[in-house]
Design an enzyme around this catalytic site. Structure first.
Site, PDB file in Angstrom:
ATOM      1  N   LYS A  21       0.697  -1.097   0.053  1.00  0.00           N
ATOM      2  CA  LYS A  21      -0.076  -0.123  -0.052  1.00  0.00           C
ATOM      3  C   LYS A  21       0.836   1.431   0.075  1.00  0.00           C
ATOM      4  O   LYS A  21       0.595   2.185  -0.675  1.00  0.00           O
ATOM      5  CB  LYS A  21      -0.878   0.000   1.366  1.00  0.00           C
ATOM      6  CG  LYS A  21      -1.983   1.027   1.196  1.00  0.00           C
ATOM      7  CD  LYS A  21      -3.166   0.436   2.214  1.00  0.00           C
ATOM      8  CE  LYS A  21      -2.933   0.491   3.753  1.00  0.00           C
ATOM      9  NZ  LYS A  21      -2.885   1.812   4.158  1.00  0.00           N
ATOM     10  N   SER A  22       1.938   1.249   0.719  1.00  0.00           N
ATOM     11  CA  SER A  22       2.868   2.508   0.918  1.00  0.00           C
ATOM     12  C   SER A  22       3.496   2.883  -0.440  1.00  0.00           C
ATOM     13  O   SER A  22       3.589   3.811  -0.966  1.00  0.00           O
ATOM     14  CB  SER A  22       3.927   2.312   2.105  1.00  0.00           C
ATOM     15  OG  SER A  22       3.280   2.233   3.205  1.00  0.00           O
ATOM     16  N   ARG A 129      -8.020  12.234  13.320  1.00  0.00           N
ATOM     17  CA  ARG A 129      -6.382  12.106  13.254  1.00  0.00           C
ATOM     18  C   ARG A 129      -5.564  13.289  13.258  1.00  0.00           C
ATOM     19  O   ARG A 129      -5.969  14.197  12.599  1.00  0.00           O
ATOM     20  CB  ARG A 129      -5.726  10.941  12.435  1.00  0.00           C
ATOM     21  CG  ARG A 129      -6.627   9.737  12.689  1.00  0.00           C
ATOM     22  CD  ARG A 129      -6.450   8.398  11.453  1.00  0.00           C
ATOM     23  NE  ARG A 129      -4.851   8.255  11.416  1.00  0.00           N
ATOM     24  CZ  ARG A 129      -4.526   7.550  10.603  1.00  0.00           C
ATOM     25  NH1 ARG A 129      -5.202   6.791   9.685  1.00  0.00           N
ATOM     26  NH2 ARG A 129      -3.128   7.133  10.720  1.00  0.00           N
ATOM     27  N   SER A 174       7.372   9.279  11.891  1.00  0.00           N
ATOM     28  CA  SER A 174       6.444   8.948  10.903  1.00  0.00           C
ATOM     29  C   SER A 174       6.743   9.254   9.438  1.00  0.00           C
ATOM     30  O   SER A 174       7.160  10.292   9.128  1.00  0.00           O
ATOM     31  CB  SER A 174       5.223  10.029  11.330  1.00  0.00           C
ATOM     32  OG  SER A 174       4.205  10.192  10.056  1.00  0.00           O
ATOM     33  N   GLN A 176       4.658   9.315   7.233  1.00  0.00           N
ATOM     34  CA  GLN A 176       3.611  10.322   6.232  1.00  0.00           C
ATOM     35  C   GLN A 176       4.055  11.590   6.457  1.00  0.00           C
ATOM     36  O   GLN A 176       3.856  12.441   5.711  1.00  0.00           O
ATOM     37  CB  GLN A 176       2.344   9.802   6.998  1.00  0.00           C
ATOM     38  CG  GLN A 176       1.872   8.513   6.580  1.00  0.00           C
ATOM     39  CD  GLN A 176       0.485   8.353   7.188  1.00  0.00           C
ATOM     40  OE1 GLN A 176       0.045   9.168   8.072  1.00  0.00           O
ATOM     41  NE2 GLN A 176      -0.192   7.123   6.942  1.00  0.00           N
ATOM     42  N   ASP A 321       2.672  -1.244  11.891  1.00  0.00           N
ATOM     43  CA  ASP A 321       1.237  -1.633  11.536  1.00  0.00           C
ATOM     44  C   ASP A 321       1.072  -3.290  11.813  1.00  0.00           C
ATOM     45  O   ASP A 321      -0.115  -3.625  11.817  1.00  0.00           O
ATOM     46  CB  ASP A 321       1.077  -1.679   9.874  1.00  0.00           C
ATOM     47  CG  ASP A 321       1.066  -0.009   9.520  1.00  0.00           C
ATOM     48  OD1 ASP A 321       0.495   0.699  10.259  1.00  0.00           O
ATOM     49  OD2 ASP A 321       1.208   0.275   8.358  1.00  0.00           O
ATOM     50  N   ARG A 352      -5.406   1.560  18.668  1.00  0.00           N
ATOM     51  CA  ARG A 352      -5.084   0.279  18.140  1.00  0.00           C
ATOM     52  C   ARG A 352      -4.439  -0.464  19.561  1.00  0.00           C
ATOM     53  O   ARG A 352      -4.601  -1.644  19.307  1.00  0.00           O
ATOM     54  CB  ARG A 352      -4.126  -0.051  16.767  1.00  0.00           C
ATOM     55  CG  ARG A 352      -4.836   0.229  15.515  1.00  0.00           C
ATOM     56  CD  ARG A 352      -3.945  -0.133  14.476  1.00  0.00           C
ATOM     57  NE  ARG A 352      -4.310   0.095  13.247  1.00  0.00           N
ATOM     58  CZ  ARG A 352      -3.809   0.356  11.978  1.00  0.00           C
ATOM     59  NH1 ARG A 352      -2.738   0.488  11.889  1.00  0.00           N
ATOM     60  NH2 ARG A 352      -4.454   0.633  10.869  1.00  0.00           N
ATOM     61  N   ARG A 394      -6.826  -3.305  10.121  1.00  0.00           N
ATOM     62  CA  ARG A 394      -5.915  -4.181  10.827  1.00  0.00           C
ATOM     63  C   ARG A 394      -6.406  -4.887  11.875  1.00  0.00           C
ATOM     64  O   ARG A 394      -6.098  -6.092  12.460  1.00  0.00           O
ATOM     65  CB  ARG A 394      -4.473  -3.302  11.102  1.00  0.00           C
ATOM     66  CG  ARG A 394      -3.756  -2.925   9.845  1.00  0.00           C
ATOM     67  CD  ARG A 394      -2.391  -2.913   9.930  1.00  0.00           C
ATOM     68  NE  ARG A 394      -2.075  -1.732   8.635  1.00  0.00           N
ATOM     69  CZ  ARG A 394      -1.904  -2.233   7.574  1.00  0.00           C
ATOM     70  NH1 ARG A 394      -2.091  -3.573   6.933  1.00  0.00           N
ATOM     71  NH2 ARG A 394      -1.493  -1.499   6.403  1.00  0.00           N
TER      72      ARG A 394
HETATM   73  C1  S3P Z   1       2.643   4.885   6.167  1.00  0.00           C
HETATM   74  C2  S3P Z   1       3.260   4.997   7.403  1.00  0.00           C
HETATM   75  C3  S3P Z   1       2.886   4.730   8.619  1.00  0.00           C
HETATM   76  C4  S3P Z   1       1.869   3.594   8.414  1.00  0.00           C
HETATM   77  C5  S3P Z   1       0.716   3.615   7.397  1.00  0.00           C
HETATM   78  C6  S3P Z   1       1.335   3.967   6.148  1.00  0.00           C
HETATM   79  C7  S3P Z   1       2.944   5.452   5.060  1.00  0.00           C
HETATM   80  O1  S3P Z   1       2.141   5.627   9.229  1.00  0.00           O
HETATM   81  O2  S3P Z   1       1.466   3.261   9.802  1.00  0.00           O
HETATM   82  O3  S3P Z   1      -0.207   2.307   7.559  1.00  0.00           O
HETATM   83  O4  S3P Z   1       2.550   4.797   3.826  1.00  0.00           O
HETATM   84  O5  S3P Z   1       3.755   6.107   4.862  1.00  0.00           O
HETATM   85  P1  S3P Z   1       3.122   6.985   9.947  1.00  0.00           P
HETATM   86  O6  S3P Z   1       4.205   7.244   9.294  1.00  0.00           O
HETATM   87  O7  S3P Z   1       2.183   8.029  10.511  1.00  0.00           O
HETATM   88  O8  S3P Z   1       3.611   6.237  11.354  1.00  0.00           O
END
Ligand code: S3P
Length: 436
Positions: A21-22, A129, A174, A176, A321, A352, A394
């Site tokens: 997915k990422s 969030r 993070s 993200q 995750d 979670r 999840r």
């Molecule tokens: C992700 C980063 C993670 C992960 C999420 C996907 C990504 O979150 O939990 O499912 O694709 O960059 P964080 O970076 O906020 O921890």
């Protein structure tokens, strides 16, 4: 949807996982930002990909889906026609990131660099969030970003453009947040540096470098110079986070062997393999390959005798995750497993920590909730019960695997949440459980 699961006498088979997915999100977004046309195959399935596609198309990117692609030979392939920097359209509607935190945060990084006004939001879970962690650095770079609750929650309204590079140190590790800043930094004036307490997944950095960006990283810190990206074909490897459910199922079931071909094994994601192996899980990694900067391999997992471990510190972002399903594995390990430094789990698609403790306790596990994790006493016999997904993919899948391992019948209310990242999950579970 209520999903019923019972324990099979044997678990055996090969599981073809959806694309990671990422990596899928980044392949779509970075190719939209690039010049040229790219073919992206083995994309993830599920609602989160729909969310990313909807946002990018909402900005004018043309992304066409083909079946039986003549160029890549893949059964499904996406043609992404990059708009290049400055090529996006001001969206006339609110961009909807659905349940996907990655979509909202990464697209916000892109929007921060565009010279127009946009609004991005998502479903009820996503609107709860934390977004201050991207709003603050994007604002410091020069974008005007506002949101609910003193700019800390979506919807976010963004008036972008005219960015300058910054040096930003985050409190949390993070990927993200890091990616949002790097994506904005591609077209900022001067260099952008992002520093985090521990290394988080580095797919953005790998893909940007492979697409021609001037970026240097040592894991915890990344520095990017303003760069234009070249489009790049991506064959997305199988999702290691999806594989975790089957690895745990095989390791904990007394009569199991599951093989998982073509799984992404980027070292910033393999914490789950390290933890399970430390617990004593019999997992083999075979046929290692590398494509477009991302390694992959075939995994084979078998019934194992597990022992308790501590999961804490720098490994947490590399296993974030997979913690709910690792907590399930800990129920089958001898000894006491301690999970700490994982307070980030409280701001995922659900809380979670409390959702995992709730589900496992219902099945009779001895689990104690802690502010930043949990303590699990292994060795109690799990018995089927009614549990809830809390609308979180999840958690739905963790409880589905728990149902394969507990005595009697388990019901997972809200099992449809699995479709956010893994629409074929329940079908695969039934197929594996029914083989002789
Ligand atoms: C992700 C980063 C993670 C992960 C999420 C996907 C990504 O979150 O939990 O499912 O694709 O960059 P964080 O970076 O906020 O921890």
């Amino acid at each position: 949807m209520r999903q019923l699961v019972g324990p099979p006498a044997r678990l055996e088979g090969a599981v073809l996982l959806p694309g990671d997915k990422s990596i899928s999100h980044r392949a779509l977004l970075l190719n939209s930002l690039a010049r040229g046309t790219a073919h992206v195959s083995n994309l993830c399935h599920g609602d989160d990909r729909v969310s990313m596609l909807r946002c990018l198309r909402g900005l004018g990117t043309r992304i066409d889906r083909h079946t039986d692609c003549a160029i890549t030979g893949a059964t499904e392939c996406f043609n992404v026609r990059g708009r290049g920097h400055g090529g996006f359209d001001e969206p006339s509607v609110v961009l909807n990131a659905g349940n996907s935190g990655t979509t909202l945060r990464l697209v916000a990084g892109l929007l921060a660099a565009q010279p127009f006004f946009s609004v991005i939001s998502g479903d009820r879970s996503l609107r709860a969030r934390p977004m201050g962690r991207i709003v603050r650095p994007l604002t410091e770079m020069g974008a005007r970003v506002s949101g609910r609750m003193e700019d800390s929650l979506a919807p976010l309204a963004i008036r972008g453009g005219g960015l300058r590079g910054i040096v930003h140190e985050t409190a949390e590790s993070s990927a993200q947040v890091k990616s949002a800043i790097l994506i904005a930094g591609l077209h900022a004036k001067g260099k952008t540096t992002i520093r985090q307490p521990s290394a988080s997944r580095d797919h953005t950095e790998r893909m940007m470098i492979a697409m021609g960006a001037e970026l240097a990283t040592d894991g915890r810190e990344a520095t990017l110079m303003p760069s234009d990206l070249r489009s790049m074909d991506v064959r997305v490897p199988g999702d290691i986070s999806g594989s975790a459910f089957w690895l745990v199922a095989a390791a904990c079931h007394p009569n199991a062997r599951i093989s998982l071909p073509g799984v992404g094994i980027n070292p910033t994601r393999t914490g789950v393999l390290e933890v399970l192996r430390e617990m004593g899980a019999r997992i083999r990694v075979e046929n290692v390959k590398e494509e477009a900067g991302e390694p992959s391999a075939d995994l084979v997992a078998e019934s194992s005798d597990l022992s308790a471990v501590e999961i804490s510190g720098d490994i947490i972002p590399r296993v974030i995750d997979e913690i709910p399903v690792l907590a399930l594995a800990a129920c089958f390990a001898s000894g006491t497993t301690v999970i700490k430094d994982a307070a980030e789990l409280r701001v995922k698609e659900s809380d979670r920590i409390s959702a995992t403790v709730d589900g496992l306790s219902r099945l009779g596990a001895r689990v104690e909730e802690r502010p930043d994790g949990m303590v699990i006493e292994g060795g109690s016999i799990l018995r089927g019960a009614e549990c809830d997904s809390f609308g979180d993919h999840r958690i739905a899948m963790t409880m589905g695997i728990a149902g394969l391992l507990a005595k009697g019948e388990t019901t997972v209310d809200g099992g449809e949440a699995a479709a956010v990242s893994y629409p074929g999950f329940w079908q695969t579970l039934n197929d594996l459980a029914q083989r002789p």
